[in-house]
Design an enzyme around this catalytic site. Structure first.
Site, PDB file in Angstrom:
ATOM      1  N   ASP A 203      82.703 106.521 -23.890  1.00 58.60           N
ATOM      2  CA  ASP A 203      82.947 107.289 -25.109  1.00 58.60           C
ATOM      3  C   ASP A 203      84.462 107.505 -25.201  1.00 58.60           C
ATOM      4  O   ASP A 203      85.030 108.320 -24.475  1.00 58.60           O
ATOM      5  CB  ASP A 203      82.182 108.616 -25.008  1.00 58.60           C
ATOM      6  CG  ASP A 203      82.573 109.617 -26.098  1.00 58.60           C
ATOM      7  OD1 ASP A 203      83.555 109.373 -26.824  1.00 58.60           O
ATOM      8  OD2 ASP A 203      81.895 110.653 -26.201  1.00 58.60           O
ATOM      9  N   GLN A 206      88.090 110.674 -27.578  1.00 58.17           N
ATOM     10  CA  GLN A 206      89.313 111.446 -27.317  1.00 58.17           C
ATOM     11  C   GLN A 206      90.407 110.595 -26.685  1.00 58.17           C
ATOM     12  O   GLN A 206      91.565 111.019 -26.645  1.00 58.17           O
ATOM     13  CB  GLN A 206      89.002 112.627 -26.385  1.00 58.17           C
ATOM     14  CG  GLN A 206      88.068 113.665 -26.972  1.00 58.17           C
ATOM     15  CD  GLN A 206      88.673 114.422 -28.152  1.00 58.17           C
ATOM     16  OE1 GLN A 206      89.893 114.509 -28.314  1.00 58.17           O
ATOM     17  NE2 GLN A 206      87.818 114.958 -29.001  1.00 58.17           N
TER      18      GLN A 206
END
Ligand code: 7TS
Length: 409
Positions: A203, A206
Site C-alpha cells: 500500500d 503515503q
C-alpha cells in the site's frame, strides 16, 4: 536547513490555495496525509483538458478523441516511468489505493486463495488494507494474521520470518504508515514473502508523495497508490501488478472497454491493462496525475525526502519540548508525519482551537483504529508534511499548540 539544490520557497509558491486566509490567519496546511494540495500546473492541465481536449478515449476515429487517447495513454507511460515498471500493461488506472486493494482481493485473491490460506497484514495498516481481507475471510474462510509492531511503531523482519509458512499466500503491507509515519522495509518483506511462495502487496498511498519508489527494485507483486495524496486529482489512482499475474487474473468489473468481443453466449476480454478498466475511465484524472508525477520528478523524490526529513527533525525537536506532549510513532525510519497526544486534552478539542489559528491538522483515528488500540488512545493529532511546508509552518504549529494547551488545561 541544509543546502538542498531545490528552492522549496519556489515550490511552495506554485500552490495557489496556500494564499488562503483562514480565521484571519494565513493557512498552515498540515494535513497532506489526508490529501495534498495541488500545484498550479496540475490545475492548468485539468483546465486545459476540459477546455480543449475532452473526448472519450479508445473509441473515436476523430482527431479530438485520438488526442484524448494519446494523452491518457501518455499518462500511463508517465506512471510506468515513475514507478519503474517494466511495461504499461502493468499499470491499471483505478480510483485510488482503496480500489486497488479491493481489486486484488476480488480478483487475484478470490481466485487463488482457499479456506485456511493466510493473508498477513501489519498492525499499522489503514482500514483499506484490513477490511477487504476480512470480507474475503468471511467469504472463503481464509485466515488473517497480524504482524505486530513495537512501541516505536516498527515491525520486525525476524517476526515476519517466523510467521510465514506454506499457508501464507499474501503479505499485504503499508509502505509508510499514515498514522505513525513508519516506513516499512518492504523490499526485505518481499523476500520473506517470496521465500514461502507468497505474493506481496504494498500500500503505497503515503509513500509515493515522499520517496523514490521502484517496483522492480522492491520486487513487489502489487503496488497501490492514490493520485490525490501526491499532488494530483482526487478519484484517480494506480494498481501496479506484475504482468504475469494480471494476465491470469479474472476481470474485477465487467463493462465497456474491458472486452474484445461480446455475444450473449460468451465474452472475450481485452488485452492488458484494459481488461481491468471497465467503463469510461477518469481521463482527466490520469492526465492530472501524470502532471503531478512530472512535478515531483522535476523536484526529485530524493530531494523531497531529504527536505521533509529536515522538517520532521525540526518538528520532533520542537514538539518534544512541550510539557505533557507524547509523540506516537518514533520509528527510526520515518516519513513526514508526526502524531501526538497531550495529557488531559482531547485531540478534537485541540484541533478545533488550532483551526482558529489557521492551522489545519487532523484529529482522528486516521482510519487505523488498531494503531489507536495498540497505543491505548482514542485518537491522535496528526501534522503531516508536504513539499510546500516550511519551518515557519512548524513554528506556528508549536505556538498554536502552546496557546490551545493554556486554554484547555
Ligand atoms: N492506505 C493508506 C496508508 C492511507 O493513508 C490511505 C488514506 C489509504 C490507504 C486510502 O487511500 P484512498 O485514497 O483510497 O482513500 N489515508 C487517509 C488519511 O490518513 N487521512 O485521510 C485519508
Amino acid at each position: 536547513m541544509s543546502e538542498n539544490s531545490v528552492d522549496f520557497t519556489q515550490v511552495r509558491a506554485q500552490f495557489p490555495i496556500l494564499e488562503t486566509v483562514e480565521n484571519g490567519q494565513p493557512l498552515v496546511y498540515l494535513d497532506s496525509g489526508a490529501t495534498s494540495q495541488k500545484p498550479q500546473r496540475v490545475i492548468e492541465v485539468l483546465d486545459k483538458y476540459y477546455r480543449e481536449e475532452n473526448a472519450n478515449v479508445h473509441r473515436g476515429v476523430y482527431g479530438l478523441s485520438e488526442r484524448a487517447t494519446e494523452k491518457y495513454e501518455g499518462a500511463r507511460e508517465t506512471v510506468r516511468g515513475f514507478l519503474n515498471a517494466k511495461s504499461t500493461k502493468e499499470i491499471v488506472f483505478v480510483r485510488g489505493t482503496t480500489e486497488a486493494i479491493n481489486l486484488v482481493a476480488h480478483s487475484w485473491a478470490a481466485e487463488n486463495l482457499k479456506e485456511d490460506d493466510e493473508v498477513i497484514v501489519t498492525e499499522m495498516e489503514h482500514h483499506s488494507n484490513i477490511v477487504p481481507w476480512q470480507l474475503l475471510r468471511d467469504k472463503l474462510g481464509i485466515r488473517l494474521t497480524v504482524l505486530r509492531m513495537n512501541q516505536n511503531g516498527e515491525v520486525c523482519l525476524k517476526a515476519l520470518q517466523g510467521l510465514v509458512s506454506e499457508k501464507t499466500k499474501l503479505v499485504s503491507v503499508t509502505h509508510m504508515s499514515n498514522a505513525l509515519g513508519s516506513i516499512n522495509p518492504v523490499k526485505e518483506m518481499a523476500e520473506i514473502a517470496h521465500s514461502v511462495g507468497a505474493k506481496i502487496m504494498v500500500d503505497g498511498a503515503q509513500a509515493t508523495p515522499h520517496m523514490t519508489v521502484d517496483v522492480r527494485d522492491l520486487n513487489c507483486d502489487f503496488y497501490a497508490l492514490s493520485g490525490h495524496k501526491m499532488y494530483g486529482p482526487t478519484g484517480i489512482g494506480v494498481l501496479y501488478a506484475k504482468e504475469a499475474l494480471l494476465e491470469v487474473m479474472p476481470p474485477y468489473q465487467g463493462g465497456g472497454d474491458m472486452i474484445y468481443s461480446v455475444t450473449f453466449d460468451k465474452t472475450e476480454y481485452n488485452v492488458l491493462p484494459y481488461k481491468f478498466e471497465a467503463g469510461t475511465p477518469h481521463i482527466s484524472g490520469a492526465i492530472g496525475l501524470a502532471a503531478a508525477m512530472d512535478f515531483l520528478n522535476e523536484i526529485g523524490l530524493d530531494n523531497v525526502a531529504e527536505y521533509e526529513s529536515e522538517l520532521l527533525s525540526y518538528a520532533t525537536e520542537k514538539l518534544s519540548q512541550i510539557d505533557g506532549l507524547r509523540i506516537i510513532g518514533q520509528a527510526e525510519n520515518k516519513g513526514g508525519v508526526i502524531s501526538f497526544v497531550i495529557d488531559g486534552v482531547h485531540p478534537h478539542d485541540m484541533a478545533t482551537l488550532m483551526d482558529q489559528d489557521g492551522i489545519a491538522v487532523r484529529a482522528s483515528h486516521h482510519c487505523a483504529m488498531p494503531v489507536m488500540q495498540y497505543f491505548n488512545v482514542p485518537a491522535t493529532i496528526r501534522a503531516s508534511f508536504g513539499v510546500y511546508n516550511n519551518l515557519s509552518d512548524i513554528d506556528r504549529l508549536v505556538a498554536s499548540i502552546q496557546d490551545a494547551k493554556e486554554m484547555l488545561l
